[in-house]
Design a protein around this motif. Sequence first.
Motif, mmCIF file in Angstrom:
data_model
loop_
_atom_site.group_PDB
_atom_site.id
_atom_site.type_symbol
_atom_site.label_atom_id
_atom_site.label_comp_id
_atom_site.label_asym_id
_atom_site.label_seq_id
_atom_site.Cartn_x
_atom_site.Cartn_y
_atom_site.Cartn_z
ATOM 1 N N LEU A 70 0.831 -1.211 0.000
ATOM 2 C CA LEU A 70 0.000 0.000 0.000
ATOM 3 C C LEU A 70 0.862 1.255 0.000
ATOM 4 O O LEU A 70 0.544 2.233 -0.685
ATOM 5 N N ILE A 71 1.962 1.219 0.730
ATOM 6 C CA ILE A 71 2.879 2.362 0.747
ATOM 7 C C ILE A 71 3.493 2.565 -0.632
ATOM 8 O O ILE A 71 3.562 3.695 -1.138
ATOM 9 N N ARG A 72 3.950 1.458 -1.274
ATOM 10 C CA ARG A 72 4.525 1.577 -2.628
ATOM 11 C C ARG A 72 3.506 2.151 -3.600
ATOM 12 O O ARG A 72 3.838 3.018 -4.426
ATOM 13 N N GLU A 75 3.096 5.861 -2.920
ATOM 14 C CA GLU A 75 4.265 6.593 -3.409
ATOM 15 C C GLU A 75 4.235 6.709 -4.928
ATOM 16 O O GLU A 75 4.562 7.776 -5.479
ATOM 17 N N ASP A 76 3.836 5.648 -5.612
ATOM 18 C CA ASP A 76 3.718 5.689 -7.070
ATOM 19 C C ASP A 76 2.671 6.714 -7.492
ATOM 20 O O ASP A 76 2.872 7.477 -8.432
ATOM 21 N N GLN A 77 1.547 6.712 -6.791
ATOM 22 C CA GLN A 77 0.469 7.652 -7.107
ATOM 23 C C GLN A 77 0.933 9.088 -6.868
ATOM 24 O O GLN A 77 0.645 9.979 -7.667
ATOM 25 N N LEU A 78 1.667 9.312 -5.784
ATOM 26 C CA LEU A 78 2.206 10.638 -5.498
ATOM 27 C C LEU A 78 3.180 11.067 -6.594
ATOM 28 O O LEU A 78 3.145 12.207 -7.065
ATOM 29 N N GLY A 79 4.043 10.147 -7.014
ATOM 30 C CA GLY A 79 4.986 10.461 -8.086
ATOM 31 C C GLY A 79 4.276 10.825 -9.377
ATOM 32 O O GLY A 79 4.656 11.785 -10.055
ATOM 33 N N THR A 80 3.229 10.074 -9.702
ATOM 34 C CA THR A 80 2.440 10.369 -10.907
ATOM 35 C C THR A 80 1.786 11.738 -10.796
ATOM 36 O O THR A 80 1.792 12.520 -11.755
#
Length: 114
Positions: A70-72, A75-80
């Motif tokens: 869930l953290i990964r 983080e991916d969503q935040l990066g996007t």
Amino acid sequence: MTSENAKSQARGTRGSEERVAESENIAPSQEWTGGNSSGISSVRLGAARAGGEKKNFVGASLGGKIIAQLIREAEDQLGTARECIDWYQREEQKALTKLEQLRQLQEEQQAEEL
């Protein structure tokens, strides 16, 4: 069906029946979550009392893996999202530059007409 296949299937069925029987013998303070074909094994969630306080426990490895995933994903969503913000800011700069150039061109054209 060969006799070996029949024996294997019978063992699998009896194993399933035994697991169901085990899950029916769980105390009310516990909950059973079964495993699935994705490799996640069955985990028994129970309640423990420490100093009169009720605490719930989840298998550390299963809970830790789920939380890590869930953290990964977050983080991916935040990066996007940040990439999108950067793209929109670049587009804003392009639009502002173009608008400024067009206004200057308009001013020059009006000055020539006078």
